[in-house]
Every structure is written in C-alpha cells, then in structure tokens.
Design a protein around this motif. Structure first.
Motif, mmCIF file in Angstrom:
data_model
loop_
_atom_site.group_PDB
_atom_site.id
_atom_site.type_symbol
_atom_site.label_atom_id
_atom_site.label_comp_id
_atom_site.label_asym_id
_atom_site.label_seq_id
_atom_site.Cartn_x
_atom_site.Cartn_y
_atom_site.Cartn_z
ATOM 1 N N ARG A 12 6.117 2.788 9.530
ATOM 2 C CA ARG A 12 5.628 3.409 8.296
ATOM 3 C C ARG A 12 5.145 2.389 7.261
ATOM 4 O O ARG A 12 4.246 2.677 6.475
ATOM 5 C CB ARG A 12 6.729 4.262 7.656
ATOM 6 C CG ARG A 12 7.091 5.496 8.474
ATOM 7 C CD ARG A 12 8.283 6.213 7.831
ATOM 8 N NE ARG A 12 8.661 7.382 8.586
ATOM 9 C CZ ARG A 12 8.172 8.594 8.379
ATOM 10 N NH1 ARG A 12 7.284 8.781 7.412
ATOM 11 N NH2 ARG A 12 8.556 9.612 9.124
ATOM 12 N N LYS A 13 5.744 1.207 7.239
ATOM 13 C CA LYS A 13 5.392 0.223 6.223
ATOM 14 C C LYS A 13 3.937 -0.221 6.330
ATOM 15 O O LYS A 13 3.359 -0.702 5.353
ATOM 16 C CB LYS A 13 6.308 -0.994 6.330
ATOM 17 C CG LYS A 13 7.741 -0.705 5.913
ATOM 18 C CD LYS A 13 8.580 -1.974 5.951
ATOM 19 C CE LYS A 13 10.005 -1.689 5.501
ATOM 20 N NZ LYS A 13 10.841 -2.925 5.532
ATOM 21 N N GLY A 62 3.272 -3.418 -1.111
ATOM 22 C CA GLY A 62 3.482 -2.171 -0.376
ATOM 23 C C GLY A 62 3.010 -0.911 -1.063
ATOM 24 O O GLY A 62 3.136 0.181 -0.502
ATOM 25 N N PRO A 78 1.117 2.565 3.725
ATOM 26 C CA PRO A 78 1.581 3.081 2.436
ATOM 27 C C PRO A 78 0.760 4.277 1.966
ATOM 28 O O PRO A 78 1.218 5.067 1.144
ATOM 29 C CB PRO A 78 1.398 1.876 1.488
ATOM 30 C CG PRO A 78 0.376 1.016 2.162
ATOM 31 C CD PRO A 78 0.603 1.197 3.630
#
Length: 294
Positions: free
Chosen positions: A230-231, A14, A234
């Motif tokens: 959102r993930k 991530g 990044p």
C-alpha cells in the motif's frame, strides 16, 4: 512571505496530494513553474503548472500539488506509462466532465459576465454541435474512426509539433530556449504532414501497437509497484489495482478483438465529445440565467 514550494515537503513523506489555500501563498510562482497545456482533466481546475516532477492544479481557492513519478519533460514515455495510463486518463476525463455538468462555478461565471468575453448563445451553439458530433460518433463508430484517423490525426500531430516548437522559443524577447525541442517539433510536424497519405489500415495498425504497448507498459509498471504494498500507492491502492487490471485487459483486447475494441474506443471518444457538448450547453444556460438576473 511564503512561496508554494514551502508547502511541498509532505509529498516526499508519503502524502499523495497537498492542498494549499491561495491565501497562504503570498509569493507568485517562481520561473521554475511552467504552465502545462496538456493534463489529465481534474474537476475545478482553472490552470495547471509543472516544475520537474511537481504538478500543481490551480482551482479558484487552492493550489493542489502532487508529485509525479517521472518528469514528462525528461521522460515523456515513462510519464505516460506510469503516471498517466490510458484507462486512468479516460476515467478522469469522464469524472471531470460529469463534475462540470453539475458544478455551479459562480467565480468563473462572474468573470465571464464582467469581461464579456463570450455569450451564452455561443456556448449553447458549440455545445449542441459537440453533442451532435458525439452522438454521430457513438452511433457510427467504425465510420467515425475512419474519418478521425484520416483527417484529425494528422492535424493532431501538426498541432503537437507546433506546441513543441513553441516551447523551444521565447517570444519576448525572442530567443531560442531549446534547439532540441525545436528540432523535435519540426519532426513531429513533418510526420503529421506526410501522414495524410497513410491508409486507414495503416493508421489502425499504428494505433493498435501504440495502445497495446501503452496498456502492457502501464499494467507492468502498476503490478510492479503493487508488489511493494500500500505504501507505494498513497493516491489509492485499490484504485490502482483496478487501473492495472483494466490496462492489461485493454492491451489483450487490442490483439484478440481489434475491430471490436476500435469500435469501443471510438464510442468512448464520442461519449466524451457528447459530455463536453452538454457541459457547454449547461454553462451557457447558467450564464443566460445570471445575465437575466442582472
């Protein structure tokens, strides 16, 4: 002993970019890393290398590594659509050029002084030529577009073809690395040669289609990933929201107001040339100042 690859695990968990101090990397890059000649401009970058999906920007003090979604050597079209949308490339180019204008880079300047590979007069001369060219393009966008597509575009294809052929062979010792790349390069060179006979209107239609498909493809891929939250970003959620919207707007404008958009894109190209020329002039004057102080 520590190789650069030992620091890249966070990219799979991530993290968008890993910044590794050069002092921490005690081994040279292994043969899997290949120097990349074509990249989205990044402030402070002195060289760029790729290894499959890994992409590293070398600065004076660090290795900055990120993980592309697609390996450009395997999926060049998807890499352009998803990793390097046209809007992103234009914005990054402006940011890098503005940064170069204001950045003082004593390491690079010192190297130039020691090796005496260039002179400030030449930097200023080429910079002024770039600024003059950029200003002409900005003031005469449609005339400049005609000249660009008639003269420069075929040369771009030929140069790209030569670059692709070069990647398919090894010079020392001479051997064929990839017959597929050599054949692809020859085909691109052939396209460049015959494209000299294309009319400006034909070039315009080709460019419209390419930009439109690029814009729509980038917008579709971006909005698809935006739906994951959102993930999936990044590198910056809101930044890519803006990139997706601007990519879609760019594609729509191509079909709604093609002439106006061609003028706008040509003006943007002229502004980039003007900024690049200004960068050379500023660096030349900085070099002159350092030569005087010596």
């Amino acid at each position: 002993m520590a190789a650069l690859d030992n620091f890249l695990e966070p990219l799979h968990n991530g993290v968008w970019e890993v910044e590794v101090p050069k002092a921490s990397v005690t081994e040279p890059l292994d043969p899997g890393w290949k120097r990349s000649a074509i990249n989205v401009p990044t402030p402070g970058t002195v060289a760029s290398y790729r290894k499959e999906r890994y992409h590293v920007h070398e600065t004076a003090t660090e290795w900055k590594v990120h993980l592309d979604r697609y390996d450009p050597a395997v999926h060049p079209v998807m890499h352009l659509v998803d990793d390097a949308p046209l809007v992103f490339m234009i914005a990054a180019t402006f940011v890098a050029l503005v940064d170069d204008v204001w950045r003082t880079n004593p390491e690079n300047t010192r190297a130039v002084l020691e090796e005496q590979t260039t002179a400030w007069q030449m930097l200023v001369l080429f910079g002024c030529a770039g600024m003059a060219t950029g200003a002409f393009v900005v003031l005469n966008p449609l005339l400049s577009f005609s000249s660009i597509v008639h003269l420069l575009m075929p040369l771009v294809f030929i140069a790209l073809g030569i670059l692709i052929v070069g990647e398919g062979v090894q010079i020392r010792p001479f051997r064929m690395v990839s017959a597929r790349r050599i054949l692809s390069g020859i085909m691109v060179i052939f396209i460049g040669v015959i494209s000299y006979d294309l009319a400006v209107e034909d070039w315009g239609a080709i460019i419209f289609v390419l930009i439109g498909v690029w814009g729509f493809g980038s917008a579709a891929m971006t909005f698809r990933r935006l739906s994951r939250g959102r993930k999936a970003f990044p590198e910056g959620f809101y930044t890519w929201c803006a990139i997706g919207c601007l990519s879609l707007l760019l594609a729509l404008l191509i079909f709604m107001t093609p002439v106006a958009l061609v003028a706008l894109m040509t003006i943007v190209l002229g502004a980039i040339a003007l900024l690049a020329g200004l960068t050379l002039v500023v660096n030349g004057l900085r070099l002159r100042g350092r030569m005087i102080r010596r």
